[in-house]
Design an enzyme around this catalytic site. Structure first.
Site, PDB file in Angstrom:
ATOM      1  N   GLY A 135      32.649  45.361  39.779  1.00 63.23           N
ATOM      2  CA  GLY A 135      33.222  44.058  39.424  1.00 63.23           C
ATOM      3  C   GLY A 135      34.173  43.655  40.535  1.00 63.23           C
ATOM      4  O   GLY A 135      33.760  43.102  41.569  1.00 63.23           O
ATOM      5  N   SER A 184      30.609  46.901  51.975  1.00 74.74           N
ATOM      6  CA  SER A 184      30.258  45.490  51.730  1.00 74.74           C
ATOM      7  C   SER A 184      29.655  44.820  52.967  1.00 74.74           C
ATOM      8  O   SER A 184      29.034  43.763  52.867  1.00 74.74           O
ATOM      9  CB  SER A 184      31.481  44.708  51.240  1.00 74.74           C
ATOM     10  OG  SER A 184      32.492  44.769  52.211  1.00 74.74           O
ATOM     11  N   ILE A 362      52.405  24.321  19.647  1.00 72.51           N
ATOM     12  CA  ILE A 362      52.938  22.992  19.320  1.00 72.51           C
ATOM     13  C   ILE A 362      52.146  22.350  18.177  1.00 72.51           C
ATOM     14  O   ILE A 362      52.688  21.621  17.361  1.00 72.51           O
ATOM     15  CB  ILE A 362      52.973  22.102  20.587  1.00 72.51           C
ATOM     16  CG1 ILE A 362      54.087  22.612  21.519  1.00 72.51           C
ATOM     17  CG2 ILE A 362      53.194  20.627  20.241  1.00 72.51           C
ATOM     18  CD1 ILE A 362      54.114  21.975  22.887  1.00 72.51           C
ATOM     19  N   GLY A 364      50.957  24.015  15.764  1.00 81.28           N
ATOM     20  CA  GLY A 364      51.183  24.822  14.560  1.00 81.28           C
ATOM     21  C   GLY A 364      49.865  25.316  13.975  1.00 81.28           C
ATOM     22  O   GLY A 364      48.956  25.711  14.714  1.00 81.28           O
ATOM     23  N   GLU A 388      35.730  35.093  39.502  1.00 81.69           N
ATOM     24  CA  GLU A 388      36.028  34.736  40.903  1.00 81.69           C
ATOM     25  C   GLU A 388      37.269  35.485  41.399  1.00 81.69           C
ATOM     26  O   GLU A 388      38.074  34.937  42.153  1.00 81.69           O
ATOM     27  CB  GLU A 388      36.227  33.228  41.041  1.00 81.69           C
ATOM     28  CG  GLU A 388      34.971  32.422  40.828  1.00 81.69           C
ATOM     29  CD  GLU A 388      34.050  32.412  42.031  1.00 81.69           C
ATOM     30  OE1 GLU A 388      34.500  32.126  43.145  1.00 81.69           O
ATOM     31  OE2 GLU A 388      32.861  32.721  41.835  1.00 81.69           O
ATOM     32  N   GLY A 389      37.415  36.729  40.952  1.00 77.24           N
ATOM     33  CA  GLY A 389      38.569  37.537  41.349  1.00 77.24           C
ATOM     34  C   GLY A 389      39.659  37.440  40.308  1.00 77.24           C
ATOM     35  O   GLY A 389      40.178  36.347  40.051  1.00 77.24           O
ATOM     36  N   THR A 390      39.997  38.571  39.678  1.00 78.30           N
ATOM     37  CA  THR A 390      41.029  38.569  38.625  1.00 78.30           C
ATOM     38  C   THR A 390      42.400  38.232  39.234  1.00 78.30           C
ATOM     39  O   THR A 390      42.574  38.273  40.459  1.00 78.30           O
ATOM     40  CB  THR A 390      41.124  39.965  37.966  1.00 78.30           C
ATOM     41  OG1 THR A 390      41.569  40.895  38.961  1.00 78.30           O
ATOM     42  CG2 THR A 390      39.791  40.419  37.387  1.00 78.30           C
ATOM     43  N   SER A 391      43.367  37.974  38.359  1.00 75.43           N
ATOM     44  CA  SER A 391      44.725  37.678  38.855  1.00 75.43           C
ATOM     45  C   SER A 391      45.267  38.853  39.657  1.00 75.43           C
ATOM     46  O   SER A 391      45.972  38.660  40.658  1.00 75.43           O
ATOM     47  CB  SER A 391      45.670  37.381  37.681  1.00 75.43           C
ATOM     48  OG  SER A 391      45.429  36.085  37.207  1.00 75.43           O
TER      49      SER A 391
HETATM   50  C1  LIG Z   1      32.063  34.440  31.835  1.00 77.05           C
HETATM   51  C2  LIG Z   1      31.879  35.145  33.148  1.00 77.05           C
HETATM   52  C3  LIG Z   1      31.078  34.583  34.115  1.00 77.05           C
HETATM   53  C4  LIG Z   1      30.870  35.246  35.335  1.00 77.05           C
HETATM   54  N1  LIG Z   1      30.004  34.726  36.240  1.00 77.05           N
HETATM   55  C5  LIG Z   1      29.633  35.482  37.301  1.00 77.05           C
HETATM   56  C6  LIG Z   1      28.575  35.066  38.151  1.00 77.05           C
HETATM   57  O1  LIG Z   1      28.002  33.986  37.977  1.00 77.05           O
HETATM   58  N2  LIG Z   1      28.185  35.882  39.148  1.00 77.05           N
HETATM   59  C7  LIG Z   1      28.801  37.078  39.374  1.00 77.05           C
HETATM   60  O2  LIG Z   1      28.392  37.782  40.296  1.00 77.05           O
HETATM   61  N3  LIG Z   1      29.821  37.495  38.606  1.00 77.05           N
HETATM   62  C8  LIG Z   1      30.244  36.737  37.565  1.00 77.05           C
HETATM   63  N4  LIG Z   1      31.262  37.156  36.739  1.00 77.05           N
HETATM   64  C9  LIG Z   1      31.892  38.455  37.010  1.00 77.05           C
HETATM   65  C10 LIG Z   1      33.365  38.368  37.360  1.00 77.05           C
HETATM   66  O3  LIG Z   1      33.525  37.904  38.664  1.00 77.05           O
HETATM   67  C11 LIG Z   1      33.956  39.774  37.117  1.00 77.05           C
HETATM   68  O4  LIG Z   1      34.059  39.940  35.725  1.00 77.05           O
HETATM   69  C12 LIG Z   1      35.285  39.950  37.787  1.00 77.05           C
HETATM   70  O5  LIG Z   1      35.128  40.013  39.167  1.00 77.05           O
HETATM   71  C13 LIG Z   1      35.991  41.235  37.317  1.00 77.05           C
HETATM   72  O6  LIG Z   1      35.147  42.348  37.366  1.00 77.05           O
HETATM   73  P1  LIG Z   1      35.055  43.312  36.080  1.00 77.05           P
HETATM   74  O7  LIG Z   1      34.788  42.460  34.909  1.00 77.05           O
HETATM   75  O8  LIG Z   1      34.098  44.384  36.379  1.00 77.05           O
HETATM   76  O9  LIG Z   1      36.496  43.910  35.901  1.00 77.05           O
HETATM   77  P2  LIG Z   1      37.104  45.196  36.649  1.00 77.05           P
HETATM   78  O10 LIG Z   1      36.922  45.063  38.110  1.00 77.05           O
HETATM   79  O11 LIG Z   1      36.596  46.422  35.976  1.00 77.05           O
HETATM   80  O12 LIG Z   1      38.651  45.030  36.305  1.00 77.05           O
HETATM   81  C14 LIG Z   1      39.207  45.417  35.054  1.00 77.05           C
HETATM   82  C15 LIG Z   1      40.723  45.228  35.142  1.00 77.05           C
HETATM   83  O13 LIG Z   1      41.248  46.097  36.161  1.00 77.05           O
HETATM   84  C16 LIG Z   1      41.979  45.332  37.104  1.00 77.05           C
HETATM   85  N5  LIG Z   1      41.820  45.906  38.448  1.00 77.05           N
HETATM   86  C17 LIG Z   1      40.673  46.302  39.069  1.00 77.05           C
HETATM   87  N6  LIG Z   1      40.933  46.745  40.299  1.00 77.05           N
HETATM   88  C18 LIG Z   1      42.278  46.632  40.481  1.00 77.05           C
HETATM   89  C19 LIG Z   1      43.167  46.918  41.549  1.00 77.05           C
HETATM   90  N7  LIG Z   1      42.720  47.405  42.708  1.00 77.05           N
HETATM   91  N8  LIG Z   1      44.478  46.663  41.376  1.00 77.05           N
HETATM   92  C20 LIG Z   1      44.948  46.158  40.207  1.00 77.05           C
HETATM   93  N9  LIG Z   1      44.147  45.849  39.166  1.00 77.05           N
HETATM   94  C21 LIG Z   1      42.844  46.085  39.293  1.00 77.05           C
HETATM   95  C22 LIG Z   1      41.378  43.933  37.018  1.00 77.05           C
HETATM   96  O14 LIG Z   1      42.259  42.967  37.525  1.00 77.05           O
HETATM   97  C23 LIG Z   1      41.107  43.798  35.537  1.00 77.05           C
HETATM   98  O15 LIG Z   1      42.295  43.428  34.885  1.00 77.05           O
HETATM   99  C24 LIG Z   1      31.518  36.484  35.562  1.00 77.05           C
HETATM  100  C25 LIG Z   1      32.351  37.030  34.581  1.00 77.05           C
HETATM  101  C26 LIG Z   1      32.529  36.388  33.379  1.00 77.05           C
HETATM  102  C27 LIG Z   1      33.397  37.038  32.327  1.00 77.05           C
END
Ligand SMILES: Cc1cc2nc3c(=O)[nH]c(=O)nc-3n(C[C@H](O)[C@H](O)[C@H](O)COP(=O)(O)OP(=O)(O)OC[C@H]3O[C@@H](n4cnc5c(N)ncnc54)[C@H](O)[C@@H]3O)c2cc1C
Length: 408
Positions: A135, A184, A362, A364, A388-391
């Site tokens: 991910g 990558s 707001i 309720g 698109e990359g978690t926070s």
């Molecule tokens: C509705 C939806 C649509 C999507 N659409 C697409 C798409 O069209 N194509 C595609 O390819 N992907 C898609 N994605 C995938 C999305 O980009 C991934 O879910 C996302 O990149 C996170 O990967 P993961 O879910 O495996 O979480 P993980 O990588 O397993 O992360 C789990 C948690 O650990 C945290 N974490 C991981 N590594 C670190 C670190 N080094 N430091 C601190 N925290 C960390 C993360 O921030 C998160 O909180 C989609 C996801 C969703 C839910």
């Protein structure tokens, strides 16, 4: 370079108002129904195609707006209408951008029209990169593409997950490993044409929000595609791999990831989606606070409510400004020396989550029901801090960019 201004020009305002009209008249009224159905809203996509919102031409026009504000403005308006439906409309763009960024002119001309279909037979496309074990950590991808030289074909095997439009797409763009030694740098992207044997949809996910957007696994079992489906072509790939191997041999230098620059340029668009959802929830909350009376006066008469609205609006405007700045930088080729693209996505997505939660508060009890749209907006907003990359990944990118340190 376009002169800096904080105001949209007349042409941009016209496009914005037109999109707002579509979002208000077509998307918003359909939002609750498609959220409940948890299905791709094909009729709405068709409506978007009819008026010219569902086509590469439209997005290209917005993209080439010299101020950089065309795309964020379009995203904000469509996602203001509804996030799930809007993602169904713009999701194809993710795959189209993959082809535009890496494909040859012939590939662009052949495949992008098939991604969108036509007004009478609309199609969608999917971009498949994420995997169950890859991910955030894209480098650990396992889907393999092996070249069969005798037949000039690539053979792909693996499982993709979370693919927006996965399995229902006419055209899939799949990222796969061609050289496992290179991490990558050893990835390449492939077009999987319509009805290719071996590609199937796995699990379709039942989601918390953006339920009108289809998300599923995509399984690839001995999927054979012609050599012409490798984006950019074999010669370019071989050159790129040779350069990466050479750098790896030299051992030292951390290879600068060109993909990082691309992400910096594309992340503001996701920030703009989040701004759209946040603004929508804020507007509902503001109206409600002005009309709902308790203790003999509108609830907005209480500072506790009014200050929340003041904070909501301030954060939304700040988020939009970060998004616009990063978009302006991208179109003007400014280097993202402080990861300003990631900053905009981080701040806007966290803002959307917070603002939609405040909107529920707001309203309720009503905010907690499906009778009012803020409940859906709150569920939808949670996606922005994930895809698109978690926070956390945005913070990692920003911190590494600022410090130059390989922070883990
Ligand atoms: C509705 C939806 C649509 C999507 N659409 C697409 C798409 O069209 N194509 C595609 O390819 N992907 C898609 N994605 C995938 C999305 O980009 C991934 O879910 C996302 O990149 C996170 O990967 P993961 O879910 O495996 O979480 P993980 O990588 O397993 O992360 C789990 C948690 O650990 C945290 N974490 C991981 N590594 C670190 C670190 N080094 N430091 C601190 N925290 C960390 C993360 O921030 C998160 O909180 C989609 C996801 C969703 C839910």
């Amino acid at each position: 370079m376009a002169e800096f201004t904080m105001e949209l020009n007349d042409e941009q305002k016209e496009v914005r108002d037109w999109l707002h009209g579509f979002a208000a008249d077509v998307i918003r009224p359909a939002a609750a129904e498609w959220d409940e159905r948890e299905e791709t809203p094909w009729p709405v996509i068709q409506e978007a195609a009819k008026v010219g919102i569902y086509s590469l031409d439209f997005y290209a026009q917005q993209y080439f707006d010299s101020t950089g504000l065309g795309i964020p403005m379009a995203m904000e308006e469509l996602f203001w209408g509804d996030a799930g439906i809007a993602l169904s409309i713009v999701g194809t763009g993710l795959a189209a951008v993959g082809v535009l960024a890496n494909g040859t002119e012939e590939q662009i001309g052949t495949w992008i029209p098939q991604m969108y279909g036509d007004v009478n037979d609309v199609k969608v496309a999917a971009f498949c990169s994420s995997e169950p074990d890859a991910g955030s950590d894209v480098a650990s991808m396992r889907t393999r593409a092996v070249y069969d030289e005798a037949k000039d074909e690539w053979v792909l095997n693996g499982t993709k997950t979370w693919a927006t439009n996965g399995g229902i797409a006419n055209v899939h763009v799949v990222v796969a490993v061609v050289d496992a030694e290179l991490g990558s740098k050893g990835h390449a992207s492939f077009i999987i044409p319509p009805n290719t044997p071996g590609l199937s949809q796995g699990q379709k996910f039942k989601k918390h929000g953006i339920r009108a957007s289809h998300t599923a696994e995509v399984v690839l079992e001995n999927v054979r595609v012609p050599g012409s489906c490798l984006l950019g072509g074999k010669e370019k790939l071989d050159e790129r791999l040779a350069r990466a191997r050479e750098r790896a041999k030299q051992g030292g230098e951390r290879v600068k990831n060109a993909a990082m620059a691309t992400f910096e340029a594309s992340r503001p668009a996701v920030g703009a989606m989040a701004v759209g959802t946040a603004r929508a929830a804020y507007e509902v909350a503001l109206d409600y606070a002005k009309t709902r009376e308790q203790f003999g006066r509108p609830i907005i008469d209480n500072q506790g409510v009014a200050f929340q609205l003041a904070d909501m609006r301030t954060s939304i405007d700040a988020a939009r400004l970060l998004v616009w700045r990063a978009s302006w930088m991208a179109i003007n080729g400014k280097p993202f020396t402080a990861a300003e693209g990631s900053m905009s996505k981080l701040f806007a997505s966290e803002t959307a989550k917070k603002v939609t939660a405040q909107a529920v508060q707001i309203l309720g009890g009503n905010g907690y029901t499906r009778e009012y749209p803020v409940e859906r907006m709150h569920r939808d907003a949670a996606i922005y801090t994930i895809f698109e990359g978690t926070s956390e990944i945005q913070r990692l990118v920003i911190a590494r960019t600022l410090s130059g340190m390989p922070i883990r």
